[in-house]
Structure formats: structure tokens, C-alpha cells
Design a protein around this motif. Structure first.
Motif, PDB file in Angstrom:
ATOM      1  N   LEU A 247       0.661  -1.062  -0.095  1.00 58.61           N
ATOM      2  CA  LEU A 247      -0.464   0.330  -0.326  1.00 58.61           C
ATOM      3  C   LEU A 247       0.999   1.226   0.273  1.00 58.61           C
ATOM      4  CD1 LEU A 247      -2.748  -0.926   2.842  1.00 58.61           C
ATOM      5  CD2 LEU A 247      -2.696  -1.416   0.556  1.00 58.61           C
ATOM      6  N   VAL A 248       0.015   2.907  -0.599  1.00 60.20           N
ATOM      7  CA  VAL A 248       0.674   3.474  -0.352  1.00 60.20           C
ATOM      8  C   VAL A 248       0.667   4.481   1.510  1.00 60.20           C
ATOM      9  CG1 VAL A 248       0.503   5.722  -0.678  1.00 60.20           C
ATOM     10  CG2 VAL A 248       0.019   5.119  -2.308  1.00 60.20           C
ATOM     11  N   MET A 249       1.855   4.553   1.532  1.00 56.97           N
ATOM     12  CA  MET A 249       2.299   4.706   2.934  1.00 56.97           C
ATOM     13  C   MET A 249       2.812   6.262   3.686  1.00 56.97           C
ATOM     14  SD  MET A 249       4.121   1.024   3.894  1.00 56.97           S
ATOM     15  CE  MET A 249       4.195   0.154   3.422  1.00 56.97           C
ATOM     16  N   GLY A 250       2.668   6.445   4.572  1.00 53.13           N
ATOM     17  CA  GLY A 250       3.081   8.056   4.672  1.00 53.13           C
ATOM     18  C   GLY A 250       4.212   8.858   4.076  1.00 53.13           C
ATOM     19  N   THR A 251       5.605   7.406   3.658  1.00 57.45           N
ATOM     20  CA  THR A 251       6.911   8.289   3.728  1.00 57.45           C
ATOM     21  C   THR A 251       7.360   7.226   3.054  1.00 57.45           C
ATOM     22  OG1 THR A 251       7.637   7.351   5.884  1.00 57.45           O
ATOM     23  CG2 THR A 251       7.040   9.621   5.929  1.00 57.45           C
ATOM     24  N   ARG A 252       6.506   5.738   2.807  1.00 60.64           N
ATOM     25  CA  ARG A 252       7.055   4.799   1.822  1.00 60.64           C
ATOM     26  C   ARG A 252       6.396   4.413   0.181  1.00 60.64           C
ATOM     27  NH1 ARG A 252       6.450   0.642   6.723  1.00 60.64           N
ATOM     28  NH2 ARG A 252       8.091   1.472   8.290  1.00 60.64           N
ATOM     29  N   SER A 253       6.723   4.174  -0.240  1.00 61.33           N
ATOM     30  CA  SER A 253       5.877   4.215  -2.159  1.00 61.33           C
ATOM     31  C   SER A 253       4.679   3.061  -2.302  1.00 61.33           C
ATOM     32  CB  SER A 253       7.559   4.216  -2.873  1.00 61.33           C
ATOM     33  OG  SER A 253       7.758   2.859  -3.098  1.00 61.33           O
ATOM     34  N   GLY A 254       5.368   2.221  -1.166  1.00 62.77           N
ATOM     35  CA  GLY A 254       4.071   0.763  -1.879  1.00 62.77           C
ATOM     36  C   GLY A 254       4.930   0.391  -3.293  1.00 62.77           C
ATOM     37  N   ASP A 255       3.815  -0.024  -3.318  1.00 65.32           N
ATOM     38  CA  ASP A 255       4.561  -0.969  -5.419  1.00 65.32           C
ATOM     39  C   ASP A 255       5.362  -0.422  -6.028  1.00 65.32           C
ATOM     40  OD1 ASP A 255       3.583  -3.473  -3.857  1.00 65.32           O
ATOM     41  OD2 ASP A 255       1.516  -3.254  -4.838  1.00 65.32           O
ATOM     42  N   LEU A 278      15.184   7.317  -0.528  1.00 72.83           N
ATOM     43  CA  LEU A 278      13.736   7.976  -1.540  1.00 72.83           C
ATOM     44  C   LEU A 278      12.352   7.018  -1.224  1.00 72.83           C
ATOM     45  CD1 LEU A 278      12.795  10.259  -3.766  1.00 72.83           C
ATOM     46  CD2 LEU A 278      13.156   7.940  -5.045  1.00 72.83           C
ATOM     47  N   LEU A 279      12.570   5.782  -1.072  1.00 75.02           N
ATOM     48  CA  LEU A 279      11.707   5.418  -1.317  1.00 75.02           C
ATOM     49  C   LEU A 279      10.735   4.650   0.365  1.00 75.02           C
ATOM     50  CD1 LEU A 279      12.711   2.603  -3.875  1.00 75.02           C
ATOM     51  CD2 LEU A 279      11.318   4.542  -4.444  1.00 75.02           C
ATOM     52  N   LEU A 285       2.910   9.624   0.607  1.00 74.96           N
ATOM     53  CA  LEU A 285       2.065  10.417   0.409  1.00 74.96           C
ATOM     54  C   LEU A 285       3.340  11.715   0.794  1.00 74.96           C
ATOM     55  CD1 LEU A 285      -0.637   9.330   3.843  1.00 74.96           C
ATOM     56  CD2 LEU A 285      -0.962   9.799   0.841  1.00 74.96           C
ATOM     57  N   VAL A 286       4.098  11.470   1.673  1.00 76.91           N
ATOM     58  CA  VAL A 286       4.720  13.015   2.075  1.00 76.91           C
ATOM     59  C   VAL A 286       5.510  13.207   0.830  1.00 76.91           C
ATOM     60  CG1 VAL A 286       7.213  11.513   2.255  1.00 76.91           C
ATOM     61  CG2 VAL A 286       6.059  13.846   3.805  1.00 76.91           C
ATOM     62  N   GLY A 287       6.317  12.053  -0.109  1.00 73.40           N
ATOM     63  CA  GLY A 287       6.297  12.490  -1.788  1.00 73.40           C
ATOM     64  C   GLY A 287       5.412  13.075  -2.642  1.00 73.40           C
ATOM     65  N   LEU A 288       4.143  12.892  -2.456  1.00 77.90           N
ATOM     66  CA  LEU A 288       3.863  13.323  -3.173  1.00 77.90           C
ATOM     67  C   LEU A 288       2.920  14.672  -2.960  1.00 77.90           C
ATOM     68  CD1 LEU A 288       0.608   9.831  -3.723  1.00 77.90           C
ATOM     69  CD2 LEU A 288       2.384  11.215  -5.211  1.00 77.90           C
ATOM     70  N   CYS A 289       2.970  14.536  -1.714  1.00 76.08           N
ATOM     71  CA  CYS A 289       2.432  16.563  -1.276  1.00 76.08           C
ATOM     72  C   CYS A 289       2.728  17.251   0.281  1.00 76.08           C
ATOM     73  CB  CYS A 289       0.505  16.383  -1.195  1.00 76.08           C
ATOM     74  SG  CYS A 289       0.228  14.649   0.794  1.00 76.08           S
ATOM     75  N   GLU A 307      -2.333  18.723  -5.359  1.00 72.88           N
ATOM     76  CA  GLU A 307      -1.632  17.891  -4.502  1.00 72.88           C
ATOM     77  C   GLU A 307      -1.328  17.186  -3.578  1.00 72.88           C
ATOM     78  OE1 GLU A 307       2.304  19.771  -3.329  1.00 72.88           O
ATOM     79  OE2 GLU A 307       2.562  20.370  -5.470  1.00 72.88           O
ATOM     80  N   ALA A 308      -2.759  17.624  -2.430  1.00 72.46           N
ATOM     81  CA  ALA A 308      -3.618  16.619  -1.275  1.00 72.46           C
ATOM     82  C   ALA A 308      -4.565  15.783  -1.597  1.00 72.46           C
ATOM     83  CB  ALA A 308      -3.948  18.100  -0.126  1.00 72.46           C
ATOM     84  N   ALA A 309      -5.265  16.226  -3.128  1.00 70.10           N
ATOM     85  CA  ALA A 309      -6.216  16.154  -3.357  1.00 70.10           C
ATOM     86  C   ALA A 309      -5.622  14.448  -4.341  1.00 70.10           C
ATOM     87  CB  ALA A 309      -7.484  16.553  -3.918  1.00 70.10           C
ATOM     88  N   LEU A 310      -4.803  15.137  -4.968  1.00 73.81           N
ATOM     89  CA  LEU A 310      -4.163  13.501  -5.524  1.00 73.81           C
ATOM     90  C   LEU A 310      -3.177  12.455  -4.400  1.00 73.81           C
ATOM     91  CD1 LEU A 310      -3.680  12.226  -8.821  1.00 73.81           C
ATOM     92  CD2 LEU A 310      -1.127  14.086  -8.390  1.00 73.81           C
ATOM     93  N   ALA A 311      -2.434  13.191  -3.555  1.00 78.30           N
ATOM     94  CA  ALA A 311      -2.200  12.297  -2.902  1.00 78.30           C
ATOM     95  C   ALA A 311      -3.311  11.597  -2.270  1.00 78.30           C
ATOM     96  CB  ALA A 311      -1.929  12.992  -2.277  1.00 78.30           C
ATOM     97  N   PHE A 312      -4.298  11.928  -2.405  1.00 81.23           N
ATOM     98  CA  PHE A 312      -5.629  10.952  -1.302  1.00 81.23           C
ATOM     99  C   PHE A 312      -5.697   9.956  -2.313  1.00 81.23           C
ATOM    100  CE2 PHE A 312      -9.977  10.500  -0.753  1.00 81.23           C
ATOM    101  CZ  PHE A 312     -10.303   9.881   0.870  1.00 81.23           C
TER     102      PHE A 312
END
Length: 409
Positions: A247-255, A278-279, A285-289, A307-312
């Protein structure tokens, strides 16, 4: 689950230790009633700003705090012991039946709780390459606790153990078998104590036996994982060799496509260590927004922040994809359950995660979903084909119960 729920009313306390690289969390639990006699945290170990916070059974009004440098884990546990002694519950208490230690990685060596001895310590150390940030901290807590109470049963409970049951088709990666075996590469899974506790608690909520229930558990905190649990046994999980997958996580990319790593090395001229950071620490989420706090992301999204909407949307899309995949793995699903910080408190995430899955029998009741409660509860409409639930996790109680069960046996 308290010991009394399992039909055991014998007296006995279990001390649960969760040793991190710079912290020790602890709980002292009376197993006959499930009462927490003390909860505490020693943080920033090794720094001048170390802090111990200790809350006895009397609650927040009796909370005690001390500050000042705590040099290492041994000093941290000695400080913990002093606070427990002040409550009449020291490490020398005759009521203390055992100490349960959270250990992140048990590899293929440990698929259930184990009584700690020198051989177990050596094997946990051998597994350090699989969890270089976590297992050394767990070992520090184990070694210190064994020095403080060498006569007391101490049990290691592994995050990976609940996932040891997943079949080879789910556990194996499609890479050269000899290479995978040589380097112990497979899907191990994490958050196992949470998934075990929550899947059983969900069965109780449905008034059914765990062996009769198929559950998709979504553990959504800063770290996040999904598990497909069939009849009380995990058959698939989203985290893999490490907690980075899934899954997408707070600071981890996931898949991600594994070739992203090669691309960053060849084109971006990044080192393996740079990509690791980086990963694991600058993605998700932190990387996205720029925020890894879902509450803040929801606030920004409500204010129209793109940016927050896309991260969500990315976060929820991955959740929905895993729900669908695990529905296919299980064949029949009795409940989808949300747990951990985000899962328990973010109604918007829960609603969005099952939106569009009505054809699978999944929906939330808006009023039930929005209601605030610390109790396990259904948030699906009455009579829903598949239950959607919120079940607070209790990893410390799970560790205590597994420890106590081992000792009493």
C-alpha cells in the motif's frame, strides 16, 4: 483478549516490551482481567533530550515524566523498572509471570512465539540483514531484560509469524529459485500481531468463530498493510521481503516497478543508499504532497489543494485495488475491516476505499461511518452482504496473550 476470555483466571502479569532503535515502549498487563497496570515510553535514547513518560493504572492524572539523558537501552529499562517499583509493580514482583518482546523479523526460523534462550538470541541476530533497522533494537531490549531478570520466562513474538502460513504461490517471488533461496528472498509480511488480533476480534464482532470467517484486514497507520485471512490463517499479505512493498504509506512508496530502481541508478546517478532513503522516507504521501499526516491531507483536500487531492486519490486507489485483489484470493469475504490510526479515525478514507465496490457487497452507512467511537463496530448498512467494520488494534495485548499462553502451557 484477556486471559479470562480464554477461560484462564490465574493471577499473573505480563510485561510487554517494544524496543526501537531509540525508544522503548512498555505495558504491564494483568492477564486475568486485561487491565493495563502501567503504560510507558522512553524516547530519544542516547540523546541529551531523552524523556520517560509513565502512566499507571490510575490514569492520566497520575502520569509521571522525567527528562535527562538516557544513555542506552539498559539505562532505559532500569528507569522503567524504577517507575514500576514506585507503583509496587517492579521487575521483582512475584506477580510478574513473563516478559513478552516484540521482534520484527523472524524469517523462516520463527513461525510462532518462542521462549528466549541463547540459541534464539543468536538466530534473531542472524536475521539482522533482513531487518537491519529493527532486529538490533529488539535484541538490545532482550539482552537487557535477560540481564535484569535472568530467571524469568521471556518470550519473543514476531511481526512476521502470522504470515508464515501464506502458501508458496503467494510467498514466492518469480525470480530464480536458487538466488531467492540463497538470499532468503520471499514475502514475509509485517504487522502480524495486529492482523492476528483484529481478524479474531472481527469474528467476535460478527458472533462467529474465527475458523468460520474470511476477512480482509486493512492496517492503516503511517506504515500500512493489508492481509487476507481465511478461517483465522493468513493466506496473502501486502508487505513483502521488507515493509516497503504494498500500500501507499506515510513515507514509503509501496508497490513500484522494480526497474524504477535501475532507472534512478543509471539515469539519475543515485546510489543504492540514496534510493533506499527515497523509497522509504521521502515517498508515499509525503513524497506526493509534502505531508504524511492524513488529517492534514484531508484538511488541505477540503480547501481545494490539488496536490493533497491527488495524494488522497492515489492512496485510496491502491487500497481499493488490494481489496478487490484479496476478494479474489479469498473467494468469499465476510468482512472488510479497518484498523490502526488512519483506519480507525479517518471516515473519509473508509468511505472512499469501498466506493464503487457495491457489486462486491461492500458499502458504508454514512451515519455509522461518521460516528466517533473507540469500540469495535460495524459501519456497513444493516443487512449488508459483506460487513465493513472498524476494529481498534491492540498489538500489545496480542503480544501479552501469546506470551502468557506460551508460559501457561
Amino acid at each position: 483478549m484477556a486471559a479470562s476470555e480464554a477461560g484462564d483466571s490465574s493471577p499473573g502479569h505480563v510485561l510487554v516490551l517494544n524496543s526501537g532503535s531509540s525508544s522503548v515502549k512498555y505495558q504491564l498487563i494483568e492477564m486475568a482481567t486485561g487491565t493495563r497496570l502501567a503504560v510507558g515510553l522512553v524516547e530519544r535514547i542516547g540523546e541529551s533530550t531523552s524523556r520517560l513518560v509513565h502512566t499507571p493504572a490510575a490514569g492520566e492524572e497520575a502520569r509521571r515524566e522525567r527528562t535527562g539523558r538516557v544513555a542506552d537501552h539498559e539505562e532505559a529499562l532500569r528507569a522503567m523498572a524504577e517507575e514500576l517499583s514506585a507503583d509496587g509493580l517492579g521487575l521483582d514482583s512475584p506477580e510478574l509471570a513473563a516478559i513478552g518482546h516484540r521482534v520484527v523479523h523472524g524469517g523462516r526460523s520463527f513461525t510462532e512465539p518462542v521462549l528466549i534462550d541463547d540459541h534464539v538470541v543468536a538466530e534473531i541476530e542472524r536475521l539482522v540483514p533482513l531487518a537491519p533497522l529493527h532486529n538490533p533494537a529488539g535484541l538490545a531490549g532482550i539482552r537487557t531484560a535477560r540481564r535484569l531478570r535472568p530467571d524469568l520466562p521471556q518470550v519473543a513474538v514476531f511481526d512476521t509469524a502470522f504470515h508464515a502460513a501464506i502458501p508458496p504461490a503467494a510467498a514466492r517471488y518469480a525470480i530464480d529459485v536458487a538466488t531467492a533461496d540463497r538470499h532468503r528472498i520471499r514475502r514475509y509480511g509485517f504487522h502480524g500481531t495486529s492482523h492476528a488480533y483484529v481478524s479474531r476480534a472481527t469474528a467476535r464482532l460478527l458472533d462467529r468463530a474465527p475458523s468460520d470467517v474470511n476477512v480482509i484486514v486493512l492496517h492503516l497507520g503511517n506504515g500500512a498493510s493489508a492481509a487476507a485471512v481465511r478461517g483465522g490463517r493468513c493466506v496473502e499479505t501486502s508487505m513483502g521481503l521488507t515493509p516497503l512493498e504494498g500500500l501507499v504509506m506515510g513515507t514509503r512508496s509501496g508497490d513500484i516497478d522494480p526497474a524504477v530502481v535501475f532507472h534512478l541508478m543509471r539515469v539519475g546517478k543515485m546510489s543504492a543508499d540514496d534510493i533506499d532513503v527515497l523509497l522509504n522516507k521521502k515517498s508515499g504521501l509525503v513524497g506526493l504532497c509534502g505531508d504524511n499526516d492524513v488529517r492534514e491531507i484531508l484538511r488541505r483536500r477540503a480547501e481545494g489543494d490539488p496536490e493533497a487531492a491527488l495524494a488522497f486519490d492515489i492512496y485510496v486507489h491502491r487500497l481499493r485495488k488490494y481489496i478487490g485483489a484479496y476478494y479474489a484470493v479469498l473467494g468469499r469475504v465476510d468482512a472488510v475491516v479497518f484498523t490502526a490510526g488512519v483506519g480507525e479515525h479517518a471516515a473519509a478514507v473508509r468511505e472512499a476505499a469501498v466506493a464503487g465496490l457495491e457489486g462486491l457487497g461492500l458499502a458504508v452507512d454514512a451515519e455509522r461511518n461518521a460516528a466517533r467511537s473507540g469500540a469495535a463496530r460495524l459501519i456497513s448498512p444493516a443487512g449488508a452482504r459483506v460487513a465493513v467494520a472498524v476494529v481498534p488494534t491492540d498489538e500489545e495485548m496480542e503480544i501479552a496473550q501469546q506470551t502468557y499462553t506460551w508460559v501457561k502451557a
